[in-house]
Design a protein around this motif. Structure first.
Motif, short mmCIF file in Angstrom:
data_model
loop_
_atom_site.label_atom_id
_atom_site.label_comp_id
_atom_site.label_asym_id
_atom_site.label_seq_id
_atom_site.Cartn_x
_atom_site.Cartn_y
_atom_site.Cartn_z
N PRO A 208 0.82 -1.23 0.00
CA PRO A 208 0.00 0.00 0.00
C PRO A 208 0.85 1.27 0.00
O PRO A 208 0.55 2.23 -0.73
N GLU A 209 1.91 1.28 0.79
CA GLU A 209 2.77 2.46 0.84
C GLU A 209 3.55 2.63 -0.46
O GLU A 209 3.75 3.76 -0.95
N ALA A 210 3.98 1.51 -1.06
CA ALA A 210 4.69 1.58 -2.34
C ALA A 210 3.78 2.16 -3.42
O ALA A 210 4.19 3.04 -4.20
N GLY A 211 2.55 1.67 -3.46
CA GLY A 211 1.61 2.18 -4.45
C GLY A 211 1.28 3.64 -4.24
O GLY A 211 1.16 4.43 -5.19
N HIS A 212 1.15 4.02 -2.97
CA HIS A 212 0.85 5.42 -2.64
C HIS A 212 1.97 6.33 -3.11
O HIS A 212 1.73 7.41 -3.68
N ARG A 213 3.22 5.91 -2.89
CA ARG A 213 4.36 6.72 -3.33
C ARG A 213 4.36 6.89 -4.85
O ARG A 213 4.61 7.99 -5.35
N ILE A 214 4.07 5.82 -5.56
CA ILE A 214 4.06 5.88 -7.02
C ILE A 214 2.95 6.82 -7.50
O ILE A 214 3.17 7.67 -8.38
N LEU A 215 1.77 6.71 -6.93
CA LEU A 215 0.64 7.51 -7.38
C LEU A 215 0.77 8.98 -7.01
O LEU A 215 0.24 9.85 -7.70
N CYS A 216 1.47 9.26 -5.93
CA CYS A 216 1.65 10.65 -5.50
C CYS A 216 2.48 11.45 -6.50
O CYS A 216 2.47 12.69 -6.47
N ARG A 217 3.19 10.75 -7.38
CA ARG A 217 3.97 11.46 -8.39
C ARG A 217 3.06 12.15 -9.41
O ARG A 217 3.48 13.06 -10.11
N ASP A 218 1.82 11.67 -9.52
CA ASP A 218 0.85 12.28 -10.43
C ASP A 218 -0.05 13.20 -9.61
O ASP A 218 -0.90 12.74 -8.85
#
Length: 384
Positions: A208-218
């Protein structure tokens, strides 16, 4: 007369007698007439999902609209074919997205807007066709099709809760993107057929944290979608992860996603376990105290049915049947395909009193005795 209704059904002129939920809520102690739109908006934004209204002191809910008839067999097959095409394009899109993430490339969420529109439109035309089809994914397809299935379930639940269009879109996008972080997990761990070691499980719990970090780039992604991706493994009693949030500290979309994510996971074939029967899955999930939001779980059951599409049930005449469509006016009388030992199938509408039949129990154990009989839904959706 006191009547329990969803907050989404509240209207100006109703008298709020009591809030359903936490007694710590700031509005709990007051009984009041909803006199204007501002008061109505405050209640809807409070996080409470249901209330008791007093119809003797305020307006009642409107009469229920006429119940539409169930779809014809031809209409079911047409929508099944359309749902199949949606699933094929969705699988390709999600596969491409995960591959891009594994290569360290940015995620262009805007590319998923047309895909979401296709999934939403299919769910709104006939919610159970796409949801039933997505459940039939193979263990190899799980990583890709799970996101599609959760998206469809989130749209169905959002519609059941009468959320507005923006919230429905956010719910669906949360379903599509919630497991993006699994692209950062080595496939040897993600697809391991046996029990994970503590170290491997810790890696999985980091998705969940990995996905959140990736999505926060957008910077274009809705904050509620980001929150759902980060917190869809939280539990109401605070025992979830990654932050041990409890109760209303967990956002609405995250609480919705927790239900949809688990339901699809347990009803899908995995490399390390067999799928649970859909009705049996709901029965078990209902016993998990402190795991899910009760109000949302009840709405979820209404959205997909007490006997969801794909459930094996025993009829009052002793025959075994598989649910293929929900009745729009009753959770207890779906349309079923009666299964015979020779492989023949008969379509019955249990909502038609002339059949004289009813469901007496769910029968998931019968699935083990049908190894030589093709799944009726799989046959319906198969390539011609």
């Amino acid at each position: 007369m006191l009547k329990r209704i969803a907050v989404a059904d509240l209207q100006v002129g109703m008298f709020v007698h009591e809030f359903c939920g936490s007694r710590r809520h700031a509005l709990w102690s007051r009984r009041f007439l909803l006199g204007d739109e501002l008061a109505l908006r405050r209640v809807r934004e409070s996080g409470v999902l249901a209330v008791w209204i007093d119809t003797a002191q305020g307006s009642d809910t409107p009469a229920a609209p006429a119940v539409p008839p169930p779809l014809s067999a031809l209409a079911i097959e047409v929508e099944a074919r359309q749902a199949q095409q949606v699933c094929l394009s969705a699988r390709a899109a999600v596969s491409e997205m995960l591959a891009s993430v594994r290569l360290g490339q940015a995620v262009d969420v805007g590319r998923f807007e047309p895909l979401f529109d296709e999934i939403r439109d299919s769910v709104e035309r006939h919610p159970h066709a796409l949801i039933g089809l997505a459940r039939l994914k193979s263990a190899d397809d799980y990583t890709y099709m799970h996101s599609v299935a959760v998206c469809a379930l989130m749209v169905a639940l959002a519609r059941q809760l009468d959320l507005d269009e923006a919230q429905v879109r956010a719910a669906g996008m949360a379903g599509l993107l919630h497991d993006l972080g699994k692209a950062a997990i080595p496939e040897a761990i993600l697809n391991k057929p046996g029990r994970l070691s503590d170290a491997e499980f810790a890696i999985v719990r980091g998705h969940p944290e990995a996905g959140h970090r990736i999505l926060c780039r957008d910077g274009r992604i809705d904050a509620a979608v980001l929150d759902a991706c980060l917190h869809h493994h939280e539990k109401l009693d605070g025992s979830g992860y990654p932050h041990g949030l409890a109760g209303e500290r967990i956002g609405l979309l995250a609480r919705m996603c927790a239900i949809c994510d688990v339901y699809d996971a347990v009803t899908s074939e995995r490399v390390y376990k067999h799928a649970w029967d859909p009705a049996e899955a709901l029965h078990r999930m209902a016993t998990w105290q402190g795991h899910f939001d009760d109000g949302l779980f009840q709405a979820f059951v209404k959205a997909i049915g007490i006997y969801p599409v794909g459930s094996l049930v025993r009829l009052s005449d002793g025959r075994l049947a598989r649910v293929v469509e929900q009745h729009p006016g009753s959770l207890l009388t779906p349309r079923v395909r009666v299964l015979a030992a020779n492989g023949a199938e008969t379509l019955l509408d249990l909502g038609d009193a002339a059949t004289g039949l009813r469901i007496v129990r769910r029968d998931p154990a019968a699935g083990a005795r049908l190894s030589d009989l093709r799944d009726s839904l799989a046959a319906l959706y198969a390539e011609p």
